[in-house]
Scaffold this motif. Sequence first.
Motif, PDB file in Angstrom:
ATOM      1  N   HIS A 288       0.850  -1.197   0.000  1.00 16.51           N
ATOM      2  CA  HIS A 288       0.000   0.000   0.000  1.00 16.51           C
ATOM      3  C   HIS A 288       0.882   1.242   0.000  1.00 16.51           C
ATOM      4  CE1 HIS A 288      -3.557  -2.424   0.772  1.00 16.51           C
ATOM      5  NE2 HIS A 288      -2.759  -3.150   1.530  1.00 16.51           N
ATOM      6  N   PRO A 289       0.360   2.341  -0.536  1.00 15.75           N
ATOM      7  CA  PRO A 289       1.140   3.573  -0.572  1.00 15.75           C
ATOM      8  C   PRO A 289       1.393   4.138   0.831  1.00 15.75           C
ATOM      9  CG  PRO A 289      -0.982   3.860  -1.693  1.00 15.75           C
ATOM     10  CD  PRO A 289      -0.927   2.457  -1.191  1.00 15.75           C
ATOM     11  N   ILE A 290       2.442   4.902   0.947  1.00 19.92           N
ATOM     12  CA  ILE A 290       2.883   5.430   2.232  1.00 19.92           C
ATOM     13  C   ILE A 290       1.787   6.219   2.950  1.00 19.92           C
ATOM     14  CG2 ILE A 290       3.908   7.526   1.244  1.00 19.92           C
ATOM     15  CD1 ILE A 290       6.216   7.154   3.312  1.00 19.92           C
ATOM     16  N   ASP A 291       1.016   7.018   2.219  1.00 20.22           N
ATOM     17  CA  ASP A 291      -0.018   7.829   2.879  1.00 20.22           C
ATOM     18  C   ASP A 291      -1.070   6.958   3.560  1.00 20.22           C
ATOM     19  OD1 ASP A 291       1.177  10.253   2.195  1.00 20.22           O
ATOM     20  OD2 ASP A 291       0.095  10.371   0.297  1.00 20.22           O
ATOM     21  N   GLU A 292      -1.450   5.843   2.933  1.00 21.40           N
ATOM     22  CA  GLU A 292      -2.431   4.936   3.539  1.00 21.40           C
ATOM     23  C   GLU A 292      -1.859   4.255   4.780  1.00 21.40           C
ATOM     24  OE1 GLU A 292      -4.178   2.055   0.890  1.00 21.40           O
ATOM     25  OE2 GLU A 292      -4.409   3.559  -0.699  1.00 21.40           O
ATOM     26  N   VAL A 293      -0.619   3.815   4.687  1.00 26.07           N
ATOM     27  CA  VAL A 293      -0.009   3.122   5.819  1.00 26.07           C
ATOM     28  C   VAL A 293       0.197   4.088   6.975  1.00 26.07           C
ATOM     29  CG1 VAL A 293       1.947   1.724   6.582  1.00 26.07           C
ATOM     30  CG2 VAL A 293       1.078   1.461   4.242  1.00 26.07           C
TER      31      VAL A 293
ATOM     32  N   ALA B 229      -1.498   6.796   7.612  1.00 26.59           N
ATOM     33  CA  ALA B 229      -2.818   7.130   8.163  1.00 26.59           C
ATOM     34  C   ALA B 229      -3.326   6.055   9.108  1.00 26.59           C
ATOM     35  CB  ALA B 229      -3.821   7.366   7.034  1.00 26.59           C
ATOM     36  N   ALA B 230      -2.993   4.799   8.844  1.00 27.00           N
ATOM     37  CA  ALA B 230      -3.425   3.715   9.734  1.00 27.00           C
ATOM     38  C   ALA B 230      -2.805   3.863  11.126  1.00 27.00           C
ATOM     39  CB  ALA B 230      -3.046   2.359   9.135  1.00 27.00           C
ATOM     40  N   TRP B 231      -1.670   4.541  11.210  1.00 25.38           N
ATOM     41  CA  TRP B 231      -0.989   4.775  12.486  1.00 25.38           C
ATOM     42  C   TRP B 231      -1.432   6.069  13.173  1.00 25.38           C
ATOM     43  CZ3 TRP B 231       2.704   1.972  15.195  1.00 25.38           C
ATOM     44  CH2 TRP B 231       3.159   0.811  14.566  1.00 25.38           C
ATOM     45  N   THR B 232      -2.109   6.949  12.465  1.00 23.36           N
ATOM     46  CA  THR B 232      -2.436   8.259  13.050  1.00 23.36           C
ATOM     47  C   THR B 232      -3.927   8.548  13.145  1.00 23.36           C
ATOM     48  OG1 THR B 232      -2.109   9.286  10.869  1.00 23.36           O
ATOM     49  CG2 THR B 232      -0.227   9.301  12.402  1.00 23.36           C
ATOM     50  N   ASP B 233      -4.760   7.760  12.497  1.00 24.12           N
ATOM     51  CA  ASP B 233      -6.209   7.926  12.622  1.00 24.12           C
ATOM     52  C   ASP B 233      -6.663   7.098  13.828  1.00 24.12           C
ATOM     53  OD1 ASP B 233      -8.988   6.414  11.824  1.00 24.12           O
ATOM     54  OD2 ASP B 233      -8.994   8.549  11.335  1.00 24.12           O
ATOM     55  N   PRO B 234      -7.262   7.720  14.841  1.00 21.59           N
ATOM     56  CA  PRO B 234      -7.620   6.981  16.060  1.00 21.59           C
ATOM     57  C   PRO B 234      -8.498   5.755  15.818  1.00 21.59           C
ATOM     58  CG  PRO B 234      -7.788   9.330  16.466  1.00 21.59           C
ATOM     59  CD  PRO B 234      -7.552   9.161  14.983  1.00 21.59           C
ATOM     60  N   ALA B 235      -9.478   5.867  14.932  1.00 20.25           N
ATOM     61  CA  ALA B 235     -10.362   4.718  14.669  1.00 20.25           C
ATOM     62  C   ALA B 235      -9.600   3.601  13.980  1.00 20.25           C
ATOM     63  CB  ALA B 235     -11.558   5.149  13.835  1.00 20.25           C
TER      64      ALA B 235
ATOM     65  N   ALA C 270      -1.634  -5.399   8.103  1.00 16.52           N
ATOM     66  CA  ALA C 270      -1.730  -5.819   6.696  1.00 16.52           C
ATOM     67  C   ALA C 270      -3.178  -6.183   6.346  1.00 16.52           C
ATOM     68  CB  ALA C 270      -0.800  -6.999   6.420  1.00 16.52           C
ATOM     69  N   ALA C 271      -3.838  -6.921   7.222  1.00 13.41           N
ATOM     70  CA  ALA C 271      -5.234  -7.305   6.978  1.00 13.41           C
ATOM     71  C   ALA C 271      -6.140  -6.078   6.972  1.00 13.41           C
ATOM     72  CB  ALA C 271      -5.699  -8.303   8.034  1.00 13.41           C
ATOM     73  N   TRP C 272      -5.892  -5.138   7.885  1.00 10.88           N
ATOM     74  CA  TRP C 272      -6.710  -3.917   7.932  1.00 10.88           C
ATOM     75  C   TRP C 272      -6.517  -3.115   6.657  1.00 10.88           C
ATOM     76  CZ3 TRP C 272      -6.269   1.330   7.715  1.00 10.88           C
ATOM     77  CH2 TRP C 272      -7.406   2.053   8.068  1.00 10.88           C
ATOM     78  N   LEU C 273      -5.292  -2.978   6.180  1.00  9.07           N
ATOM     79  CA  LEU C 273      -5.035  -2.223   4.952  1.00  9.07           C
ATOM     80  C   LEU C 273      -5.683  -2.879   3.739  1.00  9.07           C
ATOM     81  CD1 LEU C 273      -1.274  -1.383   5.580  1.00  9.07           C
ATOM     82  CD2 LEU C 273      -3.141   0.304   5.366  1.00  9.07           C
ATOM     83  N   ALA C 274      -5.780  -4.204   3.742  1.00  9.83           N
ATOM     84  CA  ALA C 274      -6.333  -4.944   2.598  1.00  9.83           C
ATOM     85  C   ALA C 274      -7.853  -5.013   2.605  1.00  9.83           C
ATOM     86  CB  ALA C 274      -5.762  -6.370   2.589  1.00  9.83           C
ATOM     87  N   ARG C 275      -8.486  -4.492   3.626  1.00  4.47           N
ATOM     88  CA  ARG C 275      -9.943  -4.615   3.762  1.00  4.47           C
ATOM     89  C   ARG C 275     -10.699  -4.051   2.588  1.00  4.47           C
ATOM     90  NH1 ARG C 275      -8.530   0.000   5.254  1.00  4.47           N
ATOM     91  NH2 ARG C 275      -9.811   1.767   5.716  1.00  4.47           N
TER      92      ARG C 275
END
Length: 156
Positions: free
Chosen positions: A23-28, A30-36, A151-156
Amino acid sequence: MSASPLDTWSLDREIVLTRVYDHPIDEVFAAWTDPAALAAWFSPQGLQTVSHEADIREGGHWRFDMVGPDVTYENLMQFITIDPPRLIVMDHGNADPADPGRFRVTVTFDEQSNGKTVVSLRQLHPTREQRDGTIGFGAVEIGNTTMDKLAAWLAR
């Protein structure tokens, strides 16, 4: 005031995990900085994250529990540096802000030319003994299950 052992790097106090995500850097990042998003994936396999407070910014903190069938681990992350989309530095320990076992976590994000992102997670522990005990407890294997959940969350 004496310096914290977390302010000086030492290989014998460090645990490193690295993973390549499709996945692109912005998506990865964001997974670390978006509380939800963070609450959805950040815990080892078999545990769920219950978020109580999430102020994910430099100087902010995230208070959460990792909950399993018969166990609850209280956690507190204090964010030191957030430099989108390349770097997050935080101190991680139990719910007590003065926890002497608190360790420094540095997460770097490296965008590859093929659109993938390399995430390197470095834990710096206050003592070699704490690092060795953490490894003995299964931190590397447990940490890898957390990275699997990302990885599973990003692939959802």
